[in-house]
Enzyme design. Sequence first.
Site, PDB file in Angstrom:
ATOM      1  N   GLY A 161      40.615  43.637  45.261  1.00  0.00           N
ATOM      2  CA  GLY A 161      41.724  43.322  44.382  1.00  0.00           C
ATOM      3  C   GLY A 161      42.904  42.742  45.125  1.00  0.00           C
ATOM      4  O   GLY A 161      43.121  41.534  45.151  1.00  0.00           O
ATOM      5  N   ARG A 162      43.675  43.599  45.781  1.00  0.00           N
ATOM      6  CA  ARG A 162      44.953  43.186  46.370  1.00  0.00           C
ATOM      7  C   ARG A 162      44.814  42.045  47.367  1.00  0.00           C
ATOM      8  O   ARG A 162      45.711  41.216  47.501  1.00  0.00           O
ATOM      9  CB  ARG A 162      45.623  44.393  47.032  1.00  0.00           C
TER      10      ARG A 162
ATOM     11  N   GLN B 188      37.132  40.074  31.634  1.00  0.00           N
ATOM     12  CA  GLN B 188      37.085  41.473  31.239  1.00  0.00           C
ATOM     13  C   GLN B 188      37.626  41.631  29.817  1.00  0.00           C
ATOM     14  O   GLN B 188      38.679  41.063  29.481  1.00  0.00           O
ATOM     15  CB  GLN B 188      37.914  42.321  32.193  1.00  0.00           C
TER      16      GLN B 188
ATOM     17  N   TYR C  68      41.995  53.256  29.528  1.00  0.00           N
ATOM     18  CA  TYR C  68      42.106  52.442  28.307  1.00  0.00           C
ATOM     19  C   TYR C  68      41.166  52.976  27.216  1.00  0.00           C
ATOM     20  O   TYR C  68      40.564  54.031  27.367  1.00  0.00           O
ATOM     21  CB  TYR C  68      41.871  50.975  28.655  1.00  0.00           C
TER      22      TYR C  68
END
Length: 375
Positions: free
Chosen positions: A326-327, A110, A191
């Site tokens: 994700g987690r 990324q 971001y």
Amino acid sequence: MTPGSLSAPGTVNSALFDSATVGALTVPNRIVMAPMTRSRAASDGTPSALMSTYYAQRASAGLIIAEGAHPTAAGRLGPGVPGLHSDAHRRGWSRVADAVHDAGGRIFVQLMHAGRLAHPSFLPDGVYPVAPSAIAARAEVYTADGRRLAVRPQQLTGAQTLTIVEDFARSAERAMAAGLDGVEIHAANGYLLHQFLAENTNLRTDNWGGTSEGRIRLTVEVVRAVAAAIGPHRVGLRISAGNRFGDVIDHDPHTTYTSLVQELAQEELAYLHLVEAGNADLDDRIRALWPSALVVSPTLSRPDDVTKVGAADAWLRRGADLIAFGRGFLANPDFVERIRRGAPLNAPEPIGIYGGDHRGYTDYPTLEQAHTVRT
């Protein structure tokens, strides 16, 4: 490490284990390891040997999207976060790519510019956080001295904004030179690109703001420049329509994101990565407009539901092609096999989530290792 455990994930849609096409890649399953900042790079942003081990351990994912790497010094998110704008960075990512490929995996990286969520305390001397407008985020940022309030950023000039486009393109070229399989452009989660997209962070009246067409321009220009540099089939884009992370607010996300997706729909990108943000009508509209692979990162149905099994099944029925987890990958290097079997999961330990050594990072056992210890 002997971590705690979470309950077995339950019945999983077998379509998760079907192969899929993502740009130029054929992936063996539809399970994507989502990008997650872990802060294990060297002080100059060079990926470490430990990072190579970490990602190689998780190579059974259909696709790994490695954590955000800043394309320029001003875009750094925090201490220990990797970069991709120097030869040293390229060499470090090459070691990561080799390790993942040797383990049979596929990996994008990324590209993430922090914008106003950077902090002077970890930027080089003379470098300051930048943003579309000089408005500080009502948020805290992580520094070597703990969490600190975000600072008021410098507003980018038009010429500097064009330089940002080139920074992303050159960073993508380094990713390809490192042997990575592609890049994901991060236009989500508060971001820099998301800051340009949103009304409360982009107050510009030039052609980089003012209207939805102006606010989407930087993301569109970055995507097109990166696609021209490395080929669109190696490029993904991450968005989070309606997500307010980092004090970013868009009062009309339907207009913003419909315009963005329509503008990029003909670019033949590898995928669009949608972070679900609670607007089902808009999410379905994006699915209908997007012609290639859609990766979805669903919301958790419960705080402890790290597998997202129910949400994954629902999204596969709604037209998602791949599901980002994700987690679940944090503490389970063999996460894919665990959910295939419906096996219990290691629970993430608080130590080592952000920064540190191997503890809470590469020392979680696989099912096979845990069985060996028990017997």
